[in-house]
Design an enzyme around this catalytic site. Sequence first.
Site, PDB file in Angstrom:
ATOM      1  N   ARG A 193       0.862  -1.175   0.000  1.00 22.94           N
ATOM      2  CA  ARG A 193       0.000   0.000   0.000  1.00 22.94           C
ATOM      3  C   ARG A 193       0.902   1.229   0.000  1.00 22.94           C
ATOM      4  NH1 ARG A 193      -3.485  -2.875  -1.497  1.00 22.94           N
ATOM      5  NH2 ARG A 193      -5.604  -3.172  -0.639  1.00 22.94           N
ATOM      6  N   HIS A 201      -0.670   0.459  -9.510  1.00 24.76           N
ATOM      7  CA  HIS A 201      -1.336  -0.427  -8.557  1.00 24.76           C
ATOM      8  C   HIS A 201      -1.931  -1.640  -9.272  1.00 24.76           C
ATOM      9  CE1 HIS A 201      -3.561  -0.412  -4.427  1.00 24.76           C
ATOM     10  NE2 HIS A 201      -3.244  -1.647  -4.806  1.00 24.76           N
ATOM     11  N   GLU A 259      -3.391   7.933  -4.066  1.00 27.52           N
ATOM     12  CA  GLU A 259      -3.964   7.392  -5.307  1.00 27.52           C
ATOM     13  C   GLU A 259      -5.396   7.900  -5.441  1.00 27.52           C
ATOM     14  OE1 GLU A 259      -3.717   3.139  -5.588  1.00 27.52           O
ATOM     15  OE2 GLU A 259      -1.591   3.084  -5.070  1.00 27.52           O
TER      16      GLU A 259
END
Length: 390
Positions: free
Chosen positions: A213, A259, A242
């Site tokens: 993350r 991602h 993000e």
Amino acid sequence: MQNNYKYKIVADENIPYVNEFFNEIGEVNTLSAREITSKIVSDADVLLVRSVTQVNESLLHDSKIKFVGTATIGIDHIDQEYLKKRGIFFTNSAGSNANSVAEYVFSALLVMAGRLSFSLSDKSIGIIGVGNIGTLVEAKAKAIGMKVLLNDPPLARISDSDRYSSLEEVLNADIVTCHVPLTKEGTDKTYHLLSEQELSLLGHNSILINSSRGPVVCNNSLKGWLAEHSSNHAILDVWENEPTPDLELVKMTQIATPHIAGYSFDGKVNGTRMLYEALCGFIDMEPHIDSSEFMPEPSVKCLEYDLSRFNTAEEVLSSAVKSIYDIQYDDSNMREILSKEPGNIGSYFDHLRKNYPIRREAANTKIVLNGSNSIENEVKKMLSGFGFKL
């Protein structure tokens, strides 16, 4: 929920085969993650999401949702306490895309080995977080012949072995890769786990990978570290803020992706299947759908290598991995974000994820080895350890 199989299901459109799996259970309404609002879910029974949708009181306060599932390993986007308070059943897809992420890590490292002219078998790798993903990264690293250091304080506390190392020891490895959940409080919080102080412990010519993350690594500190140590390198799949990553940091990375480390098609379909089986159990229905019925053929079914043309086993592995997944393609697409207008950065990032091409894992590809060479046994060990069929 009553066993009449006619429920209203709201689902992220990026969950593959969601209609094929869930149509017989109820009416499936698919939307983009950012279109899933409290109004949309107000009369729904089931909510199926990925990592973008924040599932909390703000989203569900007016709904009759009884089942929430996320087709992801991570659960930092889910307010589990609120779901528990409301009596809403929750499940995630732990382990579904673990191999996808592990393959991503070594796809990136093999590219780096080629760019910087080193052999992975000569390097040490520090793995922070030894759950489903970290364990697979460890296995692949050992198949390549790398020295492996492991850090996982929760596991270390319940283990009487010397398998685990301190964070400081792991940060001394040539390569450091993060595979932890995002937690913002508690003894083992991982928010900004690697910040200025921790990054300063990394050695010269080191490589840092984050595919867990974004906030696990402090992005501002990382920029400073990269600016001060030009011999060090970063590979980032996840970002703070993000879908609007820091463009300066994007420029500074060796490999940047949006991602998608866990976005192999196999991993995503595994996630859907796990949610389907969990919902079937919740409504007391026997699961019977087999995803193999509608999985596409792999683009590369077979690879053939004449071993006499290679000097090292790692050359064969690198060629095979690049044949099924060239991470440089994802990196190139990500870097186009640098030319986007500020107002279009987030939509472009989401576009890359929504329209991600089908990527199959190594287990779908058979490799035939011809010719004789002293590296044959090593080649077989590396290829099978990565997941290829021989």
